[in-house]
Design a protein around this motif. Structure first.
Motif, mmCIF file in Angstrom:
data_model
loop_
_atom_site.group_PDB
_atom_site.id
_atom_site.type_symbol
_atom_site.label_atom_id
_atom_site.label_comp_id
_atom_site.label_asym_id
_atom_site.label_seq_id
_atom_site.Cartn_x
_atom_site.Cartn_y
_atom_site.Cartn_z
ATOM 1 N N PRO A 71 0.845 -1.200 0.000
ATOM 2 C CA PRO A 71 0.000 0.000 0.000
ATOM 3 C C PRO A 71 0.881 1.252 0.000
ATOM 4 C CG PRO A 71 -0.012 -1.060 2.156
ATOM 5 C CD PRO A 71 0.765 -1.950 1.241
ATOM 6 N N ALA A 72 0.279 2.378 -0.306
ATOM 7 C CA ALA A 72 1.011 3.652 -0.301
ATOM 8 C C ALA A 72 1.414 4.016 1.122
ATOM 9 C CB ALA A 72 0.148 4.750 -0.905
ATOM 10 N N ALA A 73 2.451 4.834 1.227
ATOM 11 C CA ALA A 73 2.913 5.329 2.527
ATOM 12 C C ALA A 73 1.833 6.194 3.165
ATOM 13 C CB ALA A 73 4.190 6.142 2.342
ATOM 14 N N ARG A 100 -2.046 3.514 11.310
ATOM 15 C CA ARG A 100 -2.722 2.279 11.739
ATOM 16 C C ARG A 100 -3.343 1.554 10.544
ATOM 17 N NH1 ARG A 100 -3.115 1.885 17.170
ATOM 18 N NH2 ARG A 100 -2.597 3.757 18.343
ATOM 19 N N GLN A 101 -3.883 2.302 9.587
ATOM 20 C CA GLN A 101 -4.439 1.690 8.379
ATOM 21 C C GLN A 101 -3.339 1.036 7.550
ATOM 22 O OE1 GLN A 101 -6.534 4.970 6.586
ATOM 23 N NE2 GLN A 101 -8.321 4.731 7.910
ATOM 24 N N LEU A 102 -2.189 1.698 7.445
ATOM 25 C CA LEU A 102 -1.062 1.114 6.722
ATOM 26 C C LEU A 102 -0.599 -0.170 7.405
ATOM 27 C CD1 LEU A 102 1.111 1.198 4.516
ATOM 28 C CD2 LEU A 102 2.444 2.701 6.012
ATOM 29 N N TYR A 103 -0.485 -0.136 8.724
ATOM 30 C CA TYR A 103 -0.103 -1.324 9.490
ATOM 31 C C TYR A 103 -1.077 -2.477 9.228
ATOM 32 C CZ TYR A 103 0.187 -4.384 13.582
ATOM 33 O OH TYR A 103 0.260 -5.482 14.405
ATOM 34 N N ALA A 104 -2.379 -2.180 9.264
ATOM 35 C CA ALA A 104 -3.396 -3.215 9.030
ATOM 36 C C ALA A 104 -3.278 -3.790 7.621
ATOM 37 C CB ALA A 104 -4.797 -2.636 9.250
ATOM 38 N N ALA A 105 -3.038 -2.945 6.631
ATOM 39 C CA ALA A 105 -2.904 -3.415 5.250
ATOM 40 C C ALA A 105 -1.670 -4.304 5.097
ATOM 41 C CB ALA A 105 -2.832 -2.222 4.299
ATOM 42 N N ILE A 106 -0.575 -3.946 5.751
ATOM 43 C CA ILE A 106 0.649 -4.752 5.665
ATOM 44 C C ILE A 106 0.463 -6.099 6.347
ATOM 45 C CG2 ILE A 106 3.037 -4.883 6.520
ATOM 46 C CD1 ILE A 106 3.245 -1.870 5.768
ATOM 47 N N THR A 107 -0.194 -6.116 7.512
ATOM 48 C CA THR A 107 -0.404 -7.394 8.203
ATOM 49 C C THR A 107 -1.340 -8.303 7.414
ATOM 50 O OG1 THR A 107 -2.137 -6.448 9.619
ATOM 51 C CG2 THR A 107 0.106 -6.479 10.496
ATOM 52 N N LEU A 108 -2.278 -7.724 6.659
ATOM 53 C CA LEU A 108 -3.144 -8.544 5.799
ATOM 54 C C LEU A 108 -2.330 -9.223 4.690
ATOM 55 C CD1 LEU A 108 -6.397 -6.414 5.408
ATOM 56 C CD2 LEU A 108 -6.145 -8.628 6.558
ATOM 57 N N TRP A 146 6.457 13.175 8.723
ATOM 58 C CA TRP A 146 7.358 12.318 7.966
ATOM 59 C C TRP A 146 6.549 11.381 7.084
ATOM 60 C CZ3 TRP A 146 9.799 7.310 10.115
ATOM 61 C CH2 TRP A 146 10.781 6.824 9.242
ATOM 62 N N ILE A 147 6.935 11.281 5.826
ATOM 63 C CA ILE A 147 6.348 10.299 4.912
ATOM 64 C C ILE A 147 7.476 9.356 4.509
ATOM 65 C CG2 ILE A 147 5.148 9.895 2.738
ATOM 66 C CD1 ILE A 147 3.974 12.725 3.023
ATOM 67 N N PRO A 148 7.526 8.171 5.109
ATOM 68 C CA PRO A 148 8.611 7.240 4.798
ATOM 69 C C PRO A 148 8.580 6.827 3.328
ATOM 70 C CG PRO A 148 7.325 6.475 6.677
ATOM 71 C CD PRO A 148 6.594 7.624 6.086
ATOM 72 N N GLY A 149 9.747 6.651 2.750
ATOM 73 C CA GLY A 149 9.845 6.241 1.355
ATOM 74 C C GLY A 149 10.030 4.745 1.168
ATOM 75 N N THR A 170 10.149 -0.050 -1.811
ATOM 76 C CA THR A 170 9.753 1.345 -2.018
ATOM 77 C C THR A 170 8.260 1.491 -1.807
ATOM 78 O OG1 THR A 170 11.549 1.664 -3.589
ATOM 79 C CG2 THR A 170 9.725 3.237 -3.699
ATOM 80 N N LEU A 171 7.886 2.542 -1.109
ATOM 81 C CA LEU A 171 6.470 2.861 -0.895
ATOM 82 C C LEU A 171 6.078 4.017 -1.798
ATOM 83 C CD1 LEU A 171 6.429 2.797 3.001
ATOM 84 C CD2 LEU A 171 5.441 1.071 1.494
ATOM 85 N N GLU A 172 4.923 3.907 -2.410
ATOM 86 C CA GLU A 172 4.395 5.021 -3.186
ATOM 87 C C GLU A 172 3.980 6.115 -2.211
ATOM 88 O OE1 GLU A 172 4.275 5.303 -6.520
ATOM 89 O OE2 GLU A 172 5.347 3.391 -6.595
ATOM 90 N N PRO A 173 4.041 7.389 -2.639
ATOM 91 C CA PRO A 173 3.576 8.446 -1.748
ATOM 92 C C PRO A 173 2.068 8.355 -1.543
ATOM 93 C CG PRO A 173 4.184 9.337 -3.890
ATOM 94 C CD PRO A 173 4.550 7.877 -3.904
ATOM 95 N N PRO A 174 1.565 8.944 -0.465
ATOM 96 C CA PRO A 174 0.116 8.920 -0.239
ATOM 97 C C PRO A 174 -0.609 9.647 -1.364
ATOM 98 C CG PRO A 174 1.261 10.013 1.582
ATOM 99 C CD PRO A 174 2.280 9.653 0.565
ATOM 100 N N ALA A 175 -1.839 9.255 -1.600
ATOM 101 C CA ALA A 175 -2.646 9.923 -2.629
ATOM 102 C C ALA A 175 -2.886 11.371 -2.220
ATOM 103 C CB ALA A 175 -3.974 9.200 -2.805
ATOM 104 N N GLN A 176 -2.783 12.258 -3.187
ATOM 105 C CA GLN A 176 -3.024 13.684 -2.938
ATOM 106 C C GLN A 176 -4.507 13.962 -3.106
ATOM 107 O OE1 GLN A 176 -0.818 16.434 -2.183
ATOM 108 N NE2 GLN A 176 -2.829 17.242 -1.784
ATOM 109 N N ALA A 177 -5.117 14.520 -2.107
ATOM 110 C CA ALA A 177 -6.533 14.884 -2.182
ATOM 111 C C ALA A 177 -6.683 16.173 -2.984
ATOM 112 C CB ALA A 177 -7.091 15.069 -0.773
ATOM 113 N N ALA A 178 -7.847 16.362 -3.563
ATOM 114 C CA ALA A 178 -8.123 17.603 -4.300
ATOM 115 C C ALA A 178 -8.314 18.741 -3.303
ATOM 116 C CB ALA A 178 -9.372 17.439 -5.153
#
Length: 194
Positions: A71-73, A100-108, A146-149, A170-178
């Protein structure tokens, strides 16, 4: 037999930012506190194994779990350096929902490969350990998002303060909101309702 090796997934802080953080840590009198070297600064997401001897297969198992991608960072908002009974930490401020959402996605992703996070009964508490031992100082404010890479798999030699990066992804950057000011540039069907 006590474990001698710990394998964990986390984010390693780069050398420049690590040096900057080390300079923010106030002087601690006495010889009971030992600051970590900045190249060891990291945020642990989860420990995935502890073994008495080095495990040459951990890297391949984790790589298999991440073969389809990660998943994205997510941004991690740090707010202060604090002294604890047995060390000093850089801690977060505000919501930790995104990490926490990133952690959950990685553990899945890890679960189908039989890799279960250890030591998470109390939940995820994102922080960066800066040193160990008794210390007492007023909290030092740090405003850093911090946005880890990269996500790294680290082999730690327990009790020796030695870390070896086995692999990084490598982690993709988080999605940019409008932004709201961009609404007038969108077609009417896509504009947000006021």
């Amino acid at each position: 037999m006590s474990p001698m090796f710990r394998y964990f997934l986390g984010f390693q802080i780069n050398a420049d930012r690590g040096g900057w953080l080390a300079r923010q840590l106030p002087p601690v009198p006495g010889d009971l506190f030992a600051g970590l070297k900045p190249h060891l600064y990291h945020l642990t997401l989860c420990t995935i194994a502890e073994t008495a001897v080095a495990n040459p297969f951990v890297r391949q198992h984790v790589a298999k779990a991440f073969a389809a991608g990660l998943p994205a960072a997510s941004p991690i908002r740090f707010g202060r350096i604090v002294s604890k009974a047995m060390g000093a930490e850089l801690v977060t401020v505000g919501s930790t929902a995104e990490i926490r959402q990133l952690y959950a996605a990685i553990t899945l992703l890890l679960a189908p490969c039989g890799i279960d996070p250890m030591h998470r009964t109390s939940g995820l508490r994102p922080h960066v350990t800066l040193g160990y031992g008794a210390c007492d100082f007023d909290a030092v404010p740090i405003a850093w998002t911090w946005i880890p890479g990269e996500l790294v798999l680290i082999e730690s030699h327990i009790g020796h303060r030695r870390h070896r990066v086995l692999q990084s992804w490598t982690l993709e950057p988080p999605a940019q909101a409008a932004f709201a000011f961009m609404d007038d540039a969108l077609p009417p069907a896509l504009r947000r309702a006021a």
